[in-house]
Design an enzyme around this catalytic site. Sequence first.
Site, mmCIF file in Angstrom:
data_model
loop_
_atom_site.group_PDB
_atom_site.id
_atom_site.type_symbol
_atom_site.label_atom_id
_atom_site.label_comp_id
_atom_site.label_asym_id
_atom_site.label_seq_id
_atom_site.Cartn_x
_atom_site.Cartn_y
_atom_site.Cartn_z
ATOM 1 N N TYR A 165 0.853 -1.194 0.000
ATOM 2 C CA TYR A 165 0.000 0.000 0.000
ATOM 3 C C TYR A 165 0.892 1.247 0.000
ATOM 4 O O TYR A 165 0.769 2.115 -0.869
ATOM 5 C CB TYR A 165 -0.918 -0.027 1.229
ATOM 6 C CG TYR A 165 -1.648 1.273 1.486
ATOM 7 C CD1 TYR A 165 -2.776 1.626 0.755
ATOM 8 C CD2 TYR A 165 -1.198 2.173 2.460
ATOM 9 C CE1 TYR A 165 -3.441 2.829 0.987
ATOM 10 C CE2 TYR A 165 -1.848 3.372 2.698
ATOM 11 C CZ TYR A 165 -2.971 3.683 1.963
ATOM 12 O OH TYR A 165 -3.628 4.886 2.196
ATOM 13 N N LYS A 217 1.459 4.087 -2.864
ATOM 14 C CA LYS A 217 1.009 5.455 -2.573
ATOM 15 C C LYS A 217 2.150 6.443 -2.868
ATOM 16 O O LYS A 217 1.912 7.564 -3.294
ATOM 17 C CB LYS A 217 0.545 5.608 -1.112
ATOM 18 C CG LYS A 217 -0.763 4.942 -0.765
ATOM 19 C CD LYS A 217 -1.980 5.494 -1.492
ATOM 20 C CE LYS A 217 -2.541 6.769 -0.959
ATOM 21 N NZ LYS A 217 -3.813 7.161 -1.656
HETATM 22 N N1 LIG Z 1 -8.337 5.725 5.918
HETATM 23 C C1 LIG Z 1 -7.190 6.285 6.276
HETATM 24 O O1 LIG Z 1 -6.808 6.292 7.438
HETATM 25 C C2 LIG Z 1 -6.354 6.954 5.232
HETATM 26 C C3 LIG Z 1 -6.698 6.935 3.887
HETATM 27 N N2 LIG Z 1 -5.911 7.607 2.990
HETATM 28 C C4 LIG Z 1 -6.283 7.638 1.572
HETATM 29 O O2 LIG Z 1 -7.572 8.225 1.454
HETATM 30 C C5 LIG Z 1 -8.259 7.707 0.321
HETATM 31 C C6 LIG Z 1 -9.644 7.251 0.721
HETATM 32 O O3 LIG Z 1 -9.513 6.242 1.704
HETATM 33 P P1 LIG Z 1 -10.787 5.610 2.439
HETATM 34 O O4 LIG Z 1 -11.968 6.458 2.213
HETATM 35 O O5 LIG Z 1 -10.336 5.286 3.803
HETATM 36 O O6 LIG Z 1 -10.922 4.251 1.631
HETATM 37 P P2 LIG Z 1 -12.241 3.483 1.105
HETATM 38 O O7 LIG Z 1 -11.803 2.109 0.794
HETATM 39 O O8 LIG Z 1 -13.364 3.680 2.060
HETATM 40 O O9 LIG Z 1 -12.577 4.272 -0.242
HETATM 41 C C7 LIG Z 1 -11.925 4.065 -1.444
HETATM 42 C C8 LIG Z 1 -12.971 3.880 -2.552
HETATM 43 O O10 LIG Z 1 -12.292 3.676 -3.804
HETATM 44 C C9 LIG Z 1 -12.913 2.565 -4.463
HETATM 45 N N3 LIG Z 1 -12.030 1.930 -5.428
HETATM 46 C C10 LIG Z 1 -11.049 1.021 -5.180
HETATM 47 N N4 LIG Z 1 -10.497 0.623 -6.319
HETATM 48 C C11 LIG Z 1 -11.109 1.303 -7.327
HETATM 49 C C12 LIG Z 1 -10.974 1.290 -8.738
HETATM 50 N N5 LIG Z 1 -10.109 0.496 -9.368
HETATM 51 N N6 LIG Z 1 -11.759 2.116 -9.457
HETATM 52 C C13 LIG Z 1 -12.679 2.903 -8.850
HETATM 53 N N7 LIG Z 1 -12.863 2.939 -7.521
HETATM 54 C C14 LIG Z 1 -12.079 2.148 -6.755
HETATM 55 C C15 LIG Z 1 -13.255 1.654 -3.298
HETATM 56 O O11 LIG Z 1 -14.145 0.619 -3.674
HETATM 57 P P3 LIG Z 1 -14.033 -0.801 -2.880
HETATM 58 O O12 LIG Z 1 -14.392 -0.491 -1.455
HETATM 59 O O13 LIG Z 1 -15.004 -1.674 -3.580
HETATM 60 O O14 LIG Z 1 -12.592 -1.237 -3.015
HETATM 61 C C16 LIG Z 1 -13.857 2.654 -2.319
HETATM 62 O O15 LIG Z 1 -15.199 2.933 -2.621
HETATM 63 C C17 LIG Z 1 -7.363 6.601 -0.245
HETATM 64 O O16 LIG Z 1 -6.632 7.120 -1.321
HETATM 65 C C18 LIG Z 1 -6.425 6.273 0.902
HETATM 66 O O17 LIG Z 1 -5.184 5.830 0.425
HETATM 67 C C19 LIG Z 1 -4.809 8.297 3.366
HETATM 68 C C20 LIG Z 1 -4.440 8.343 4.676
HETATM 69 C C21 LIG Z 1 -5.167 7.673 5.715
HETATM 70 C C1 LIG Z 2 -5.124 -4.376 16.180
HETATM 71 C C2 LIG Z 2 -4.599 -3.083 16.714
HETATM 72 C C3 LIG Z 2 -3.140 -3.168 17.076
HETATM 73 C C4 LIG Z 2 -4.794 -1.908 15.820
HETATM 74 C C5 LIG Z 2 -6.240 -1.642 15.399
HETATM 75 C C6 LIG Z 2 -6.390 -0.322 14.713
HETATM 76 C C7 LIG Z 2 -5.770 -0.288 13.322
HETATM 77 C C8 LIG Z 2 -6.659 -1.090 12.395
HETATM 78 C C9 LIG Z 2 -5.612 1.176 12.862
HETATM 79 C C10 LIG Z 2 -4.649 1.948 13.784
HETATM 80 C C11 LIG Z 2 -3.893 2.940 12.917
HETATM 81 C C12 LIG Z 2 -4.632 2.886 11.594
HETATM 82 C C13 LIG Z 2 -4.014 3.451 10.365
HETATM 83 C C14 LIG Z 2 -4.390 2.956 9.105
HETATM 84 C C15 LIG Z 2 -5.351 1.812 8.991
HETATM 85 C C16 LIG Z 2 -6.018 1.385 10.301
HETATM 86 C C17 LIG Z 2 -5.036 1.415 11.450
HETATM 87 C C18 LIG Z 2 -3.850 0.497 11.185
HETATM 88 C C19 LIG Z 2 -3.719 3.423 7.829
HETATM 89 C C20 LIG Z 2 -2.664 2.383 7.467
HETATM 90 C C21 LIG Z 2 -4.721 3.570 6.678
HETATM 91 C C22 LIG Z 2 -4.093 4.038 5.407
HETATM 92 C C23 LIG Z 2 -3.058 5.088 5.555
HETATM 93 O O1 LIG Z 2 -2.751 5.760 4.594
HETATM 94 C C24 LIG Z 2 -2.327 5.259 6.819
HETATM 95 C C25 LIG Z 2 -3.116 4.829 8.031
HETATM 96 C C26 LIG Z 2 -2.286 4.927 9.305
HETATM 97 C C27 LIG Z 2 -3.084 4.587 10.524
#
Ligand SMILES: NC(=O)C1=CN([C@@H]2O[C@H](COP(=O)(O)OP(=O)(O)OC[C@H]3O[C@@H](n4cnc5c(N)ncnc54)[C@H](OP(=O)(O)O)[C@@H]3O)[C@@H](O)[C@H]2O)C=CC1
Ligand SMILES: CC(C)CCC[C@@H](C)[C@H]1CC[C@H]2C3=C(CC[C@]12C)[C@@]1(C)CCC(=O)C[C@@H]1CC3
Length: 346
Positions: free
Chosen positions: A145, A149
């Site tokens: 991932y 990214k």
């Molecule tokens: N959540 C976090 O803590 C963090 C997230 N990010 C970034 O933020 C963004 C959003 O994350 P988040 O909302 O958590 O993720 P989600 O998985 O909730 O949202 C991503 C969406 O993109 C869709 N998707 C995946 N592959 C494709 C594709 N090939 N074509 C079109 N759509 C696609 C997914 O569908 P499906 O669910 O079916 O795969 C989903 O609906 C991402 O870029 C992630 O890397 C950055 C930092 C932290």
């Molecule tokens: C089982 C436990 C030790 C941890 C449970 C919580 C974790 C699932 C989350 C804690 C920090 C989170 C995090 C992300 C995903 C969910 C956690 C690991 C990311 C990896 C999501 C995508 C990103 O870009 C960075 C995030 C950092 C923190």
Amino acid sequence: MLSLYPLQSSKRCAVIGGSGFLGRHLVEKLLGKGYTVSVFDIRQSYELPGVTFHQGDLCDKQALLTALQGVSLVFHCASPAPASDDKALFQRVNIQGTQTVLQACTEAGVQKVVLTSSASVVFEGTDIKDGREDLPYAKNPIDYYTETKIEQEKLVLKACDKEKGLLTVAIRPHGIFGPRDPQLVPILVDTARRGNMKFIIGDGSNLVDFTFVDNVVHGLILSAESLRPESPICGKAYHITNDEPVRFWDFMSDILVGLGYSAPRYNLPYTLVYGLALLLWLLSLLLCPLVAFKPTFTPMRVALAGKHHFYSCSRAKQDMGYKPVVGLKDGIRRTVESYPHLRHGA
Ligand SMILES: NC(=O)C1=CN([C@@H]2O[C@H](COP(=O)(O)OP(=O)(O)OC[C@H]3O[C@@H](n4cnc5c(N)ncnc54)[C@H](OP(=O)(O)O)[C@@H]3O)[C@@H](O)[C@H]2O)C=CC1
Ligand SMILES: CC(C)CCC[C@@H](C)[C@H]1CC[C@H]2C3=C(CC[C@]12C)[C@@]1(C)CCC(=O)C[C@@H]1CC3
């Protein structure tokens, strides 16, 4: 020049990944601010007045071109979930797919692209304290991932070209949480329900950023509205956080206790847990043709749980006037209230 496509309305935008957790919060806020929104996503998870859905894979340029007609601003928020740990999928969607998105944006005359990157692009599993955007990208990314990214962010920032009329910026949030998050709270609760949230990895003093989803949305919209040819933000990356580093285990405990579970109490040495996680991950790779098992404690999660990782957002404050709109305590309260079905005993 930006006047190449004068007919496109600046309030018409597309959200790629708009069915996901962050994407949907973004769409809701954009509608409230008077934008017309096209959502492009591989799945459709809701319906809303003012939103046109285009279901498709972002690797399909023709499908993207249909969704981008008349659009001047694109938010790219799509990625496979980190938990999938599928190298080929990450490469296809985050790298090739992002190239396709950029080509489609150029062909459709899109003027601005805002990428949701991640602060983890600089995280290698060692402490980061008050990290700024000039930290180098991780040389040894801890998972696929993160690896993809990094490439995705590089592609988007390199595509910024004032002469061609395409402006780009990358927003790097960290640890997004909030209502409807499919990762953090559900994984935490699942681990607690299986009786595996009794232990603190390390001494529990490590400070990290968790960012309430509304603050990320605020940063994304602010960057889009600040993105002009003369703006200092063109082609740059920005950390967006709650600007309130918190002990990882205090944050987890607040969520767990808020939902009626016990807080973790016993400490385990970091190196021991990291070594075990690495071993389990290797085993899962070796055994995957025979049995499919996904360890909860992956090396990435253990590193995130046991190391410092908090970032400075002073660049976003200075260049675009960013300031979090929801404090951490309030964000935790709203998050806990939004998961009645995950409460202990529910
Ligand atoms: N959540 C976090 O803590 C963090 C997230 N990010 C970034 O933020 C963004 C959003 O994350 P988040 O909302 O958590 O993720 P989600 O998985 O909730 O949202 C991503 C969406 O993109 C869709 N998707 C995946 N592959 C494709 C594709 N090939 N074509 C079109 N759509 C696609 C997914 O569908 P499906 O669910 O079916 O795969 C989903 O609906 C991402 O870029 C992630 O890397 C950055 C930092 C932290
Ligand atoms: C089982 C436990 C030790 C941890 C449970 C919580 C974790 C699932 C989350 C804690 C920090 C989170 C995090 C992300 C995903 C969910 C956690 C690991 C990311 C990896 C999501 C995508 C990103 O870009 C960075 C995030 C950092 C923190």
